[in-house]
Design an enzyme around this catalytic site. Structure first.
Site, short mmCIF file in Angstrom:
data_model
loop_
_atom_site.label_atom_id
_atom_site.label_comp_id
_atom_site.label_asym_id
_atom_site.label_seq_id
_atom_site.Cartn_x
_atom_site.Cartn_y
_atom_site.Cartn_z
N ASP A 88 0.72 -1.16 0.00
CA ASP A 88 -0.02 -0.01 0.03
C ASP A 88 0.89 1.18 0.00
OD1 ASP A 88 -2.51 -1.73 0.11
OD2 ASP A 88 -3.24 -0.10 1.48
N LYS A 131 -4.12 -5.59 2.54
CA LYS A 131 -4.91 -6.25 1.79
C LYS A 131 -4.98 -7.78 1.77
CE LYS A 131 -7.00 -2.31 1.12
NZ LYS A 131 -5.62 -1.71 1.75
N CYS A 201 4.08 -1.91 8.28
CA CYS A 201 4.14 -0.56 9.07
C CYS A 201 3.82 -0.60 10.58
CB CYS A 201 3.11 0.32 8.46
SG CYS A 201 3.47 0.75 6.61
N GLU A 453 -6.64 5.27 -1.04
CA GLU A 453 -6.63 6.11 0.23
C GLU A 453 -5.97 7.44 0.07
OE1 GLU A 453 -4.22 3.57 2.51
OE2 GLU A 453 -5.69 1.94 3.05
N SER A 479 -5.59 6.05 4.92
CA SER A 479 -4.87 4.97 5.53
C SER A 479 -5.03 4.93 7.05
CB SER A 479 -3.37 5.51 5.41
OG SER A 479 -2.44 4.95 6.31
FE1 FES Z 1 2.26 -2.54 4.09
FE2 FES Z 1 2.12 -0.56 5.48
S1 FES Z 1 2.78 -0.67 3.29
S2 FES Z 1 1.51 -2.41 5.83
#
Ligand code: FES
Length: 568
Positions: A88, A131, A201, A453, A479
């Site tokens: 993401d 996801k 993250c 997002e 996000s």
């Molecule tokens: Fe994969 Fe944040 S980009 S958890």
């Protein structure tokens, strides 16, 4: 004939790989090295979301062997299959982000195809990033086979001196750099230190939210979501998850026996108590849909009004997943919630025991934890971290992460934009002023398509020092790293003719978290006149996956799902 033997006879792998006429199917298993004994055992699938295109699932292939070893110990033959990953934060703020939510359903589809085509008897799914996790859980309940979910783990936090960093700091530093608050060198130092290891993250963004919810859903082992990706406890939980699958196959406990209304209720309680990502709402609705459980935004709203917000984690609070792990992890939060009567303890889990039994047997270490996890009697806020809003601007609902803002009521001047870039540029040019409500539309499930997002815009608002004086409303998503007065998932979306499509420059917009309202303050006759004049726009995607998705996807208020669900 014993009960286990009878169950084995009913397993999908029996019909596919046993009996003389299945010699050709067995020949292919022999070709990959399976012995008679291995072929005779139930067949377990290790679904691994693996990709070197980012840190979130970079390491997950290395976890497969531990799951297979656990399966082997439980008398199950394990074979691994991959599923795809969209990272993401690498796609964030770009056209690539339109593929993020799309990938969730694609992941569920790829798992369904592989598990069904090869007649597996059950599955353990390893996920990371945003996801892959709901996609795997959706597939589990869609297939309704014995299933265990196990998380790949989050990254360790970064440090710059004493300052603890996550990717959220990079986003907000970009906003601060763009508005001249920090230098390029400072931004680069934050970039270099923010995400120092593999794993997802580090804050309570969407990936860690979904991992935590997997424990409350009962589809993952207690304690398995919080160890970081680099911890050797990851290997242990993978082994134990493989082993748990053997027990589920033997006892015939399937995913929909675990993911019931009560389990979804418990997961929502945890989401509210932790102040997790608004994406959690979308994904729980989608998992409920795939499980055939009637669980709606109304249920979520009711829960959010009575569950206290008790966990201090970034972006709303101070701590990261590693900190929660250090004080007792998700089981500590669940135990507190259960003791105060917020959870439905009788819900079944993948251990074959109820949530209450599993928590009673869990080995807690008595260490100070109040800085991260408060007692529900002394919460950070008396009600949940996310509020569902309804009103003339969102007749089918919208979500607001109240945990991430100190503001409960905001009335301001609408500044509508039809895409994310135009909104970002307006902030960059200092055209957004205190008192403005930035409205970004045509970025919903059908409109974008893929409901991207808006983190780049929300971070730019916060980075420009406008986090307390500017609100944002969108039919897109946020996000988990988003902070501020940000309302997303507005439904119906603009592309489906929702009222957000007819907001005009300067209209007054009211957001009231306490009352759960979001209103476009124009009189009814004027709103009706505008709605009558609205015309659908030509689709943004005319070919390929995005066009297919736009044709199928349902409203965000129903989880933005693309499959009919078990009732057709
Ligand atoms: Fe994969 Fe944040 S980009 S958890």
């Amino acid at each position: 004939m014993s009960e286990v033997r009878e169950l084995k006879e009913g397993l999908p792998s029996r019909a596919r790989y046993h009996g003389v006429l299945n010699a050709s199917h067995r020949a292919f298993l022999r070709a990959i090295g399976l012995s008679d004994a291995a072929i005779d055992r139930p067949l377990g699938c290790v679904v691994v979301s693996w990709s070197e295109a980012g840190p979130c699932n970079f390491h997950t292939l290395g976890l497969v062997g531990h799951v297979k070893a656990g399966m082997e110990a439980a008398g199950v033959t394990g074979l691994a299959v991959p599923t795809l990953v969209v990272n993401d934060n690498i796609s964030m703020g770009t056209e690539g982000m339109r593929y993020s939510l799309v990938s969730r359903d694609l992941i569920a589809d790829t798992i369904e195809a592989q598990v069904q085509a090869h007649a597996f008897d059950g599955l353990v799914g390893i996920g990371g990033c945003d996801k892959t996790q709901p996609g795997i859980m959706m597939a589990m309940v869609r297939l309704n086979l014995p299933s265990v979910y196990v998380y790949g783990g989050s990254a360790e936090p970064g440090y710059l001196g004493d300052r603890k960093l996550t990717i959220e700091d990079v986003y907000e530093s970009i906003g601060a750099y763009v508005s001249g608050k920090i230098s390029e060198e400072e931004l680069m130092e934050i970039e270099r230190h923010a995400h120092p290891t593999v794993g997802t993250c580090a804050g309570l963004f969407t990936a860690n939210t979904m991992a935590s919810l997997s424990e409350a859903l009962g589809i993952a082992l207690l304690g398995s979501s919080t160890p970081v990706a680099t911890s050797s406890r990851r290997a242990m939980y993978c082994y134990l998850s493989g082993k748990a699958l053997g027990h589920l196959i033997e006892t015939g406990i399937k995913a929909r026996d675990v993911v019931t209304y009560d389990a979804l209720y418990n997961a929502t309680v945890l989401l509210m108590a932790m102040g997790g990502s608004t994406n959690g709402i979308l994904h729980l609705l989608a998992i409920a849909h795939e499980a055939g459980v009637s669980f709606t935004l109304r249920d979520i709203d009711e829960i959010s009004r009575k569950v206290p917000y008790i966990v201090s984690m970034r972006p709303a609070g101070q701590y990261v997943m590693a900190d929660l792990d250090a004080v007792g992890g998700v089981p500590l939060v669940l135990r507190k919630l259960l003791e105060r009567g917020y959870l439905r303890g009788e819900a079944l889990t993948v251990t074959g025991k109820t949530l209450a039994e599993s928590l009673r047997e869990y080995r807690f270490v008595d260490i100070p934890h109040d800085h991260v996890v408060k007692d529900p009697a002394n919460p950070i806020k008396p009600t949940g971290g996310i509020r569902i809003l309804w009103g003339s601007l969102a007749p089918e609902g919208a979500v607001l992460k109240v945990a991430a803002t100190g503001i409960e009521r905001f009335e301001g001047r609408a500044r509508p934009f039809d895409d994310e870039d135009s909104a970002f540029e307006a902030i960059r040019r200092n055209e957004i002023q205190p008192g403005d409500v930035v409205v970004i539309r045509y970025v919903g499930p059908k409109g974008a398509p893929g409901m991207p997002e808006m983190l780049r815009v929300t971070a730019a608002i916060v980075g420009a020092g406008l986090g307390d004086s500017v609100a944002m409303v969108t039919d897109g998503r946020f996000s988990g790293a988003t902070r501020g007065m940000m309302v997303g998932h507005v439904a119906p979306e603009a592309a489906a003719g929702g009222p957000i499509a007819v907001v005009e420059e300067g209209d007054r917009v009211l957001i009231d978290a306490r009352e759960g309202r979001i209103e476009l303050l124009v009189d009814r006759a004027e709103l009706e006149r505008r709605m009558k004049g609205w015309k659908p726009r030509p689709p943004r995607a005319r070919t390929g996956l995005l066009a297919k998705y736009a044709a199928l996807v349902q409203s965000a208020s129903k989880g933005a799902v693309t499959s009919p669900g078990p009732s057709g």
